[in-house]
Design an enzyme around this catalytic site. Structure first.
Site, short mmCIF file in Angstrom:
data_model
loop_
_atom_site.label_atom_id
_atom_site.label_comp_id
_atom_site.label_asym_id
_atom_site.label_seq_id
_atom_site.Cartn_x
_atom_site.Cartn_y
_atom_site.Cartn_z
CG LEU A 1 -7.11 10.55 7.91
CD1 LEU A 1 -8.04 11.59 6.99
CD2 LEU A 1 -8.12 10.66 9.26
CG HIS B 1 -0.63 7.11 -0.89
ND1 HIS B 1 -1.98 7.35 -1.51
CD2 HIS B 1 -1.05 6.32 0.20
CE1 HIS B 1 -2.94 6.84 -0.70
NE2 HIS B 1 -2.32 6.38 0.28
CG HIS C 1 -2.03 1.18 1.28
ND1 HIS C 1 -3.07 0.93 1.41
CD2 HIS C 1 -1.67 2.38 1.18
CE1 HIS C 1 -3.82 2.14 1.53
NE2 HIS C 1 -2.98 3.16 1.12
CG ASN D 1 -4.74 8.68 -3.15
OD1 ASN D 1 -3.78 8.11 -3.62
ND2 ASN D 1 -4.87 9.26 -1.95
CG ASP E 1 -1.45 4.84 4.17
OD1 ASP E 1 -1.86 5.16 2.92
OD2 ASP E 1 -2.34 5.08 5.06
CG HIS F 1 0.60 15.42 2.50
ND1 HIS F 1 -0.39 15.75 1.62
CD2 HIS F 1 0.42 14.14 2.93
CE1 HIS F 1 -1.49 14.70 1.46
NE2 HIS F 1 -0.87 13.76 2.34
CE LYS G 1 -7.75 2.32 -0.61
NZ LYS G 1 -6.65 2.97 -0.36
CB ALA H 1 -4.50 12.64 6.66
CG HIS I 1 -4.74 2.41 5.88
ND1 HIS I 1 -6.18 2.27 6.04
CD2 HIS I 1 -4.80 2.95 4.51
CE1 HIS I 1 -6.97 2.91 5.10
NE2 HIS I 1 -5.84 3.47 4.15
NE ARG J 1 0.82 12.25 -2.10
CZ ARG J 1 -0.12 11.87 -1.44
NH1 ARG J 1 -1.07 11.13 -1.92
NH2 ARG J 1 -0.24 12.01 0.00
CG HIS K 1 -9.65 4.83 3.63
ND1 HIS K 1 -8.56 5.39 3.70
CD2 HIS K 1 -10.34 5.12 4.64
CE1 HIS K 1 -8.57 6.03 4.81
NE2 HIS K 1 -9.69 6.01 5.46
O1 DOR Z 1 -3.13 9.50 5.93
C1 DOR Z 1 -3.47 9.18 4.75
N1 DOR Z 1 -2.93 9.82 3.65
N2 DOR Z 1 -4.35 8.31 4.67
C2 DOR Z 1 -4.91 7.92 3.40
O2 DOR Z 1 -5.85 7.06 3.37
C3 DOR Z 1 -4.59 8.85 2.13
C4 DOR Z 1 -3.09 9.26 2.33
C5 DOR Z 1 -2.85 10.25 1.29
O3 DOR Z 1 -3.07 9.95 -0.06
O4 DOR Z 1 -2.14 11.56 1.81
ZN ZN Z 2 -3.36 5.02 1.65
#
Ligand code: DOR
Ligand code: ZN
Length: 349
Positions: A222, A18, A16, A44, A250, A254, A102, A266, A177, A20, A139
């Protein structure tokens, strides 16, 4: 020759992740490719990756960002929307580089606005996934504003997951998660292709670490960190040798300004030190002998893939996590920035 204890494991899978897009890939892909041979990549983006052709184009951009000396296989996913046609599921199933779909409840987390509001509207698509054996990654949080943020996962299991399992028992599912003792207990009751991912931050921290003595936005993610008893249940599950629980960071980058803000985004950027963080958690539980199964074998088993033939080594040697890293035109704060970790990847300079 170092005499420090070492753990050698097959190159792990991050189930899992991310990454970007665009210039962010220079930082994110390099960080994950140093730690993992494969990763299940979340869809996402903005706009959301709802079509196979978009997911495959994204895969090409990720591959172009892999440093020349490393190999890394992105396992792509599609973003489930209420307007996704069933034919997209057939295309995804036929496409070897797409591994799952997802489900984001709309409004549950970062870039989830295009997600699902009413599960009934996606039932035809989920039925097709069940027929084909294409996994649904969930999720698992309700978005009902009347439900306290700390209860959203437990309520999701009662209100959404239990009825969904009754309707479609054959649908392969990964509950992503997980953060609660309730989720652990629920997963342990399931049979068939049902699993859960566990992040390093939820294995290492509870909500006190985020909130006592000041509010630490780099611990905000999250589903949100829960109380101590939940962390204990997660750590026990991760280290139990049960193949239904496997590694999914996860890691969610950011930029520093977006995290250190009046309305912090988050996500914890754990990718640069992922294995070292998991080793720290497993060492705390006295279960380092289970780390290779959790990190490298169980996800392969779930997705029907061979275990990686390449290996990597962790050394019990302390080192300091960098204070920050370049990210876009800004900086990003890796999880545990500036702290000393007791485990180090062998390749790390
Ligand atoms: O903390 C999180 N950040 N939880 C998620 O489900 C998405 C993720 C994000 O894409 O920033
Ligand atoms: Zn995630």
């Amino acid at each position: 020759m170092s005499s420090c204890p070492r753990i050698t494991l097959p190159r792990p899978i991050d189930a899992h992740l991310h990454l970007r897009d665009g210039h962010a890939l220079a930082t994110t892909v390099a960080a994950s490719a140093r730690q993992f041979g494969r990763a299940v990549v979340m869809p996402n983006l903005v706009p959301a990756l709802t079509r196979c052709q978009d997911a495959l184009a994204y895969r090409d951009r990720i591959l172009a960002a892999v440093p020349a000396e490393l190999s890394f296989q992105p396992m792509m996913t599609l973003y489930l929307t209420e307007t996704m046609p069933r034919a997209e599921i057939d295309r995804a199933h036929a496409e070897p580089d797409i591994y799952a779909v997802k489900l984001y409840p709309a409004g549950a987390t970062t870039h989830s606005d295009a997600g699902v509001r009413h599960l009934d509207r996606v039932m035809p698509v989920l039925e097709r996934m069940a027929e084909l054996g294409l996994p649904l990654l969930i999720h698992g949080e309700v978005t009902d504003p009347g439900i306290d943020i700390f209860d959203r996962e437990a309520v999701f299991i009662e209100r959404v997951l239990i009825p969904l399992r009754q309707r479609l028992p054959e649908l392969p599912i990964v509950l992503e998660h997980i953060t609660t003792a309730e989720a652990v207990a629920y997963v342990q009751e399931q049979s068939g292709r049902f699993a859960a991912t566990l992040t390093a931050h939820h294995l290492l921290h509870d909500r006190n670490d985020m909130l006592v003595g000041g509010m630490r936005p780099h611990f905000f993610c999250l589903p949100i960190l829960k109380r101590r008893e939940h962390r204990r249940a997660l750590l026990a599950a991760a280290t139990s040798g049960d193949a239904r629980f496997f590694l999914g960071t996860d890691s969610a980058p950011h930029a520093r300004n977006a995290k250190e803000s009046a309305c912090a985004c988050a996500g914890c950027f754990t990718a640069p030190t992922a294995l070292e963080l998991y080793a720290t958690a497993f060492a705390e539980a006295g279960a380092l002998d289970h780390l290779a199964d959790f990190a490298s074998r169980y996800a392969a088993q779930f997705y029907g893939l061979p275990v990686d033939t390449a290996e990597m080594t962790l050394i019990a040697e302390s080192w300091q996590v960098p204070h920050d890293l370049p990210y876009l035109d800004e900086r990003i704060i890796p999880f545990h920035a500036g702290q000393t970790l007791a485990w180090r990847l062998e390749a790390r300079p």
